[in-house]
Motif scaffolding. Structure first.
Motif, PDB file in Angstrom:
ATOM      1  N   LEU A 169      45.162  32.767  40.705  1.00 26.14           N
ATOM      2  CA  LEU A 169      45.142  32.915  39.257  1.00 26.14           C
ATOM      3  C   LEU A 169      46.499  32.589  38.652  1.00 26.14           C
ATOM      4  O   LEU A 169      47.529  32.635  39.332  1.00 26.14           O
ATOM      5  CB  LEU A 169      44.762  34.351  38.886  1.00 26.14           C
ATOM      6  CG  LEU A 169      43.398  34.861  39.361  1.00 26.14           C
ATOM      7  CD1 LEU A 169      43.288  36.363  39.136  1.00 26.14           C
ATOM      8  CD2 LEU A 169      42.279  34.135  38.644  1.00 26.14           C
ATOM      9  N   GLN A 187      38.711  30.600  32.151  1.00 25.38           N
ATOM     10  CA  GLN A 187      39.292  31.759  31.484  1.00 25.38           C
ATOM     11  C   GLN A 187      38.185  32.746  31.130  1.00 25.38           C
ATOM     12  O   GLN A 187      37.220  32.382  30.458  1.00 25.38           O
ATOM     13  CB  GLN A 187      40.033  31.343  30.211  1.00 25.38           C
ATOM     14  CG  GLN A 187      41.180  30.374  30.458  1.00 25.38           C
ATOM     15  CD  GLN A 187      41.890  29.993  29.174  1.00 25.38           C
ATOM     16  OE1 GLN A 187      42.505  30.827  28.516  1.00 25.38           O
ATOM     17  NE2 GLN A 187      41.810  28.723  28.808  1.00 25.38           N
ATOM     18  N   PHE A 244      46.481  37.701  35.455  1.00 30.42           N
ATOM     19  CA  PHE A 244      45.516  38.764  35.719  1.00 30.42           C
ATOM     20  C   PHE A 244      45.945  39.992  34.934  1.00 30.42           C
ATOM     21  O   PHE A 244      47.108  40.402  34.980  1.00 30.42           O
ATOM     22  CB  PHE A 244      45.460  39.100  37.208  1.00 30.42           C
ATOM     23  CG  PHE A 244      44.516  40.232  37.537  1.00 30.42           C
ATOM     24  CD1 PHE A 244      43.151  40.000  37.637  1.00 30.42           C
ATOM     25  CD2 PHE A 244      44.989  41.520  37.730  1.00 30.42           C
ATOM     26  CE1 PHE A 244      42.275  41.040  37.934  1.00 30.42           C
ATOM     27  CE2 PHE A 244      44.127  42.563  38.025  1.00 30.42           C
ATOM     28  CZ  PHE A 244      42.761  42.322  38.128  1.00 30.42           C
ATOM     29  N   LEU A 288      38.201  38.231  44.811  1.00 32.01           N
ATOM     30  CA  LEU A 288      39.222  37.337  44.260  1.00 32.01           C
ATOM     31  C   LEU A 288      40.274  36.921  45.282  1.00 32.01           C
ATOM     32  O   LEU A 288      41.206  36.189  44.947  1.00 32.01           O
ATOM     33  CB  LEU A 288      39.933  38.024  43.081  1.00 32.01           C
ATOM     34  CG  LEU A 288      39.073  38.462  41.893  1.00 32.01           C
ATOM     35  CD1 LEU A 288      39.940  39.170  40.859  1.00 32.01           C
ATOM     36  CD2 LEU A 288      38.357  37.275  41.267  1.00 32.01           C
ATOM     37  N   THR A 347      48.476  35.906  41.636  1.00 30.48           N
ATOM     38  CA  THR A 347      48.642  35.505  40.245  1.00 30.48           C
ATOM     39  C   THR A 347      50.114  35.291  39.926  1.00 30.48           C
ATOM     40  O   THR A 347      50.992  35.838  40.598  1.00 30.48           O
ATOM     41  CB  THR A 347      48.055  36.571  39.297  1.00 30.48           C
ATOM     42  OG1 THR A 347      48.129  36.097  37.949  1.00 30.48           O
ATOM     43  CG2 THR A 347      48.812  37.887  39.406  1.00 30.48           C
ATOM     44  N   HIS A 370      41.364  30.783  36.382  1.00 30.78           N
ATOM     45  CA  HIS A 370      42.816  30.961  36.440  1.00 30.78           C
ATOM     46  C   HIS A 370      43.313  32.091  35.536  1.00 30.78           C
ATOM     47  O   HIS A 370      44.470  32.512  35.651  1.00 30.78           O
ATOM     48  CB  HIS A 370      43.556  29.656  36.136  1.00 30.78           C
ATOM     49  CG  HIS A 370      43.364  29.107  34.752  1.00 30.78           C
ATOM     50  ND1 HIS A 370      43.818  29.734  33.610  1.00 30.78           N
ATOM     51  CD2 HIS A 370      42.780  27.957  34.332  1.00 30.78           C
ATOM     52  CE1 HIS A 370      43.525  29.003  32.552  1.00 30.78           C
ATOM     53  NE2 HIS A 370      42.886  27.925  32.950  1.00 30.78           N
ATOM     54  N   THR A 371      42.455  32.595  34.640  1.00 25.75           N
ATOM     55  CA  THR A 371      42.854  33.703  33.777  1.00 25.75           C
ATOM     56  C   THR A 371      41.735  34.730  33.741  1.00 25.75           C
ATOM     57  O   THR A 371      40.587  34.396  33.442  1.00 25.75           O
ATOM     58  CB  THR A 371      43.141  33.211  32.342  1.00 25.75           C
ATOM     59  OG1 THR A 371      44.190  32.241  32.376  1.00 25.75           O
ATOM     60  CG2 THR A 371      43.571  34.372  31.455  1.00 25.75           C
TER      61      THR A 371
END
Length: 314
Positions: free
Chosen positions: A186, A137, A189, A181, A210, A161-162
């Motif tokens: 994710l 994160q 985002f 990316l 995401t 993931h964040t």
């Protein structure tokens, strides 16, 4: 009925703000300068103590979680955390940090959570982040950098993931800003741009994968940019899409249907937080929602007013 989709909420969980993980339970305390040492030496609470610098002697080498939020820090130096190889969570949000040494986190390779939200960074601290391969994160929005372009080294953050990024001086997005990316999946985002969005290149967000997509950008001067944003989300599936302050200063009075792209997006929830709405903009959203798989529409704290030309026909 389309009205079954609408959920008007007085609650807002801060889609673009920076969440703070709870401190672990307190089992023991110690006297380490201004900080409270908790959880048998694994956590340090130094938040809100008007600190303007960090002294490494405050932290035992067993520390895994440090909260230095809401202070007056203006820089992070290489020596600040170098003796903390177990560090996993570092909260630096709400300070005045304008500089982070390139090797500030060199010895913190286990770091999973880093929060530098709402500081004064004029550039993204690329070199400092490069060694954090376990990072999950990263919150770095609401800073003073002018460009959202990510360096190639971000492609190595495979566990991320964040991610929240951007700020009030980012005037727009370019097609290659987020290319690093493209292979990272994710969960969330968030991107923030200037209240006066100047440009949006089609394809800017196309590579983003995401579940939750959060926009904090006002399109008052560039309403047509929404066509390109929604186009970048086409044929993707989201649990939620959030627009914060879509129109921040003026009501949309044009006839161009800027929500046409919704029909090509799969999402469970569409959220509008704050921003100015009139019956024209709301009608466009509702008409397009009728032909989408979106299940919920949430309007949170919006500023609603009828257009000057509105005629009540019934």
């Amino acid at each position: 009925m389309i009205w079954n989709l609408i959920h008007i909420s007085a609650l807002f969980a801060g889609a673009l703000s920076s969440p703070t993980p709870p401190l672990p339970p307190t089992f023991a305390t110690g006297d380490h300068g201004p900080c409270q040492i908790l959880n048998f030496g694994r956590s340090a609470d130094c938040g809100g103590r008007q600190l303007n610098s960090v002294l490494h002697k405050w932290f035992p080498d067993t520390v895994e979680n440090i909260d230095l939020s809401s202070n007056s820090l203006n820089a992070i130096h290489a020596a600040d955390f170098q003796h903390l190889p177990r560090l996993r969570t570092l909260q630096l949000q709400y300070n005045n940090i304008s500089h982070i040494d390139d090797n500030a986190f060199k010895n913190n390779t286990l770091l999973e959570y880093l929060n530098i939200f709402n500081n004064s960074l004029q550039v993204i601290p690329t070199m400092a982040l490069a060694s954090l391969l376990n990072l999950k994160q990263l919150y770095m929005s609401n800073n003073l950098y002018k460009h959202a372009t990510l360096a190639d080294s971000f492609s190595k953050l495979a566990n991320l993931h964040t991610l929240s990024m951007g700020g009030p001086l980012v005037m727009g997005l370019k097609k290659n800003d987020f290319q690093p990316l493209k292979s990272i999946k994710l969960q969330s985002f968030a991107i923030k741009c200037s209240s006066n969005l100047s440009f949006y290149e089609p394809g800017s967000l196309k590579v983003i994968q995401t579940k939750k997509m959060n926009f904090d950008m006002a399109i008052d001067q560039r309403p047509g940019a929404l066509h390109h944003m929604l186009g970048d989300l086409a044929n993707k599936t989201f649990t939620a899409i959030t627009f914060r302050n879509l129109f921040e200063f003026m009501y949309y009075l044009n006839e161009d249907d800027i929500f046409q792209g919704l029909k090509d997006i799969k999402a469970y929830q569409l959220i509008f937080h704050r921003g100015k709405f009139n019956e024209n903009l709301l009608r466009m959203a509702l008409v397009n929602l009728q032909v989408t798989p979106i299940k919920w529409l949430r309007l949170q704290y919006i500023d609603f007013a009828r257009s000057p030309t509105f005629v009540d026909s019934g």
